[in-house]
Design an enzyme around this catalytic site. Structure first.
Site, PDB file in Angstrom:
ATOM      1  N   ASP A  17       0.849  -0.927   0.140  1.00 18.77           N
ATOM      2  CA  ASP A  17       0.027  -0.054  -0.058  1.00 18.77           C
ATOM      3  C   ASP A  17       0.860   1.138  -0.199  1.00 18.77           C
ATOM      4  O   ASP A  17       1.468   1.715   0.998  1.00 18.77           O
ATOM      5  CB  ASP A  17      -1.107   0.086   1.248  1.00 18.77           C
ATOM      6  CG  ASP A  17      -1.833   1.581   1.050  1.00 18.77           C
ATOM      7  OD1 ASP A  17      -2.194   1.667   0.122  1.00 18.77           O
ATOM      8  OD2 ASP A  17      -1.930   1.746   2.546  1.00 18.77           O
ATOM      9  N   GLU A  76      -1.501  -1.436  -4.587  1.00 17.20           N
ATOM     10  CA  GLU A  76      -2.533  -0.774  -4.829  1.00 17.20           C
ATOM     11  C   GLU A  76      -2.503   0.312  -5.847  1.00 17.20           C
ATOM     12  O   GLU A  76      -1.481   0.937  -5.969  1.00 17.20           O
ATOM     13  CB  GLU A  76      -3.043  -0.566  -3.468  1.00 17.20           C
ATOM     14  CG  GLU A  76      -4.392   0.220  -3.611  1.00 17.20           C
ATOM     15  CD  GLU A  76      -4.929   0.511  -2.182  1.00 17.20           C
ATOM     16  OE1 GLU A  76      -5.453   1.682  -1.959  1.00 17.20           O
ATOM     17  OE2 GLU A  76      -5.312  -0.414  -1.474  1.00 17.20           O
ATOM     18  N   ASP A 148      -2.377   1.062   7.476  1.00 21.07           N
ATOM     19  CA  ASP A 148      -1.457   0.784   6.243  1.00 21.07           C
ATOM     20  C   ASP A 148      -0.859  -0.529   5.716  1.00 21.07           C
ATOM     21  O   ASP A 148      -1.044  -1.046   4.830  1.00 21.07           O
ATOM     22  CB  ASP A 148      -0.212   1.708   6.231  1.00 21.07           C
ATOM     23  CG  ASP A 148      -0.695   3.080   6.397  1.00 21.07           C
ATOM     24  OD1 ASP A 148      -1.200   3.690   5.266  1.00 21.07           O
ATOM     25  OD2 ASP A 148      -0.534   3.759   7.388  1.00 21.07           O
TER      26      ASP A 148
END
Length: 181
Positions: A17, A76, A148
């Protein structure tokens, strides 16, 4: 008579991420239909200048790749923010993360936040807390991971399940649209 025992070989996936201040990472191993939690955490860049932050992300993920030896990486995708500068900065952090994977000749797969949430929670618009809760349950963790790290683990879980959810729904919606035209 001798029986042979074979160790099940899974596929190790590093989920990322990306973020300029905090880049989450999560490693899972898929063995058959089972997911095994390997580790997770965050690369924190501090308040230094942009080049130093990008180097911290690259170096941090490089170390994680060397330590955990993933075979595939799921990242992502960048969402378009209201502030174009923020979007560009996030894209640079993402580039540093992808560079770490490419340096190790790993395959990189990309998923939108909607795809990840749909695959993990069943709702593409799930809140952060819902993602944390489902990641904790799916991986049998004793507590919720940091947001996160949870997002990175969710990305890895999404990839482990073939990116199911929104990808399948999108294909169905496309065929419905094409019939209407």
């Amino acid at each position: 008579m001798t029986s042979l025992v074979y160790a099940a070989k899974g596929i190790r996936i590093l989920g990322i991420d990306p973020g300029l201040r905090i880049t989450g990472f999560g490693i899972v191993e898929k063995i058959g239909n089972r997911l095994v939690y390997i580790g997770s955490g965050c690369v924190v860049t501090g308040e230094s200048g942009l080049p130093d932050r990008l180097k911290t992300i690259l170096d941090g993920l490089n170390e994680i790749i060397l330590q955990h030896k993933p075979e595939q990486v799921a990242v992502e995708q960048v969402f378009v923010n209201i502030n174009p500068k923020s979007t560009l900065l996030l894209g640079q952090a993402r580039g540093a993360a992808i560079s770490a994977a490419v340096l190790h000749e790993l395959s990189v797969y990309e998923y939108t936040a909607l795809q990840v949430k749909q695959a993990v929670v069943g709702n593409g618009h799930a809140r952060k807390e819902q993602v944390q809760e489902m990641v904790m349950r799916l991986l049998g963790l004793g507590e919720r991971p940091r947001p996160d790290a949870a997002d990175a683990l969710a990305c890895a879980i999404c990839h482990a399940h073939g990116g199911t959810g929104l990808l399948t729904l999108s294909a169905r919606n496309r065929s419905k649209r094409s019939k209407r035209l």
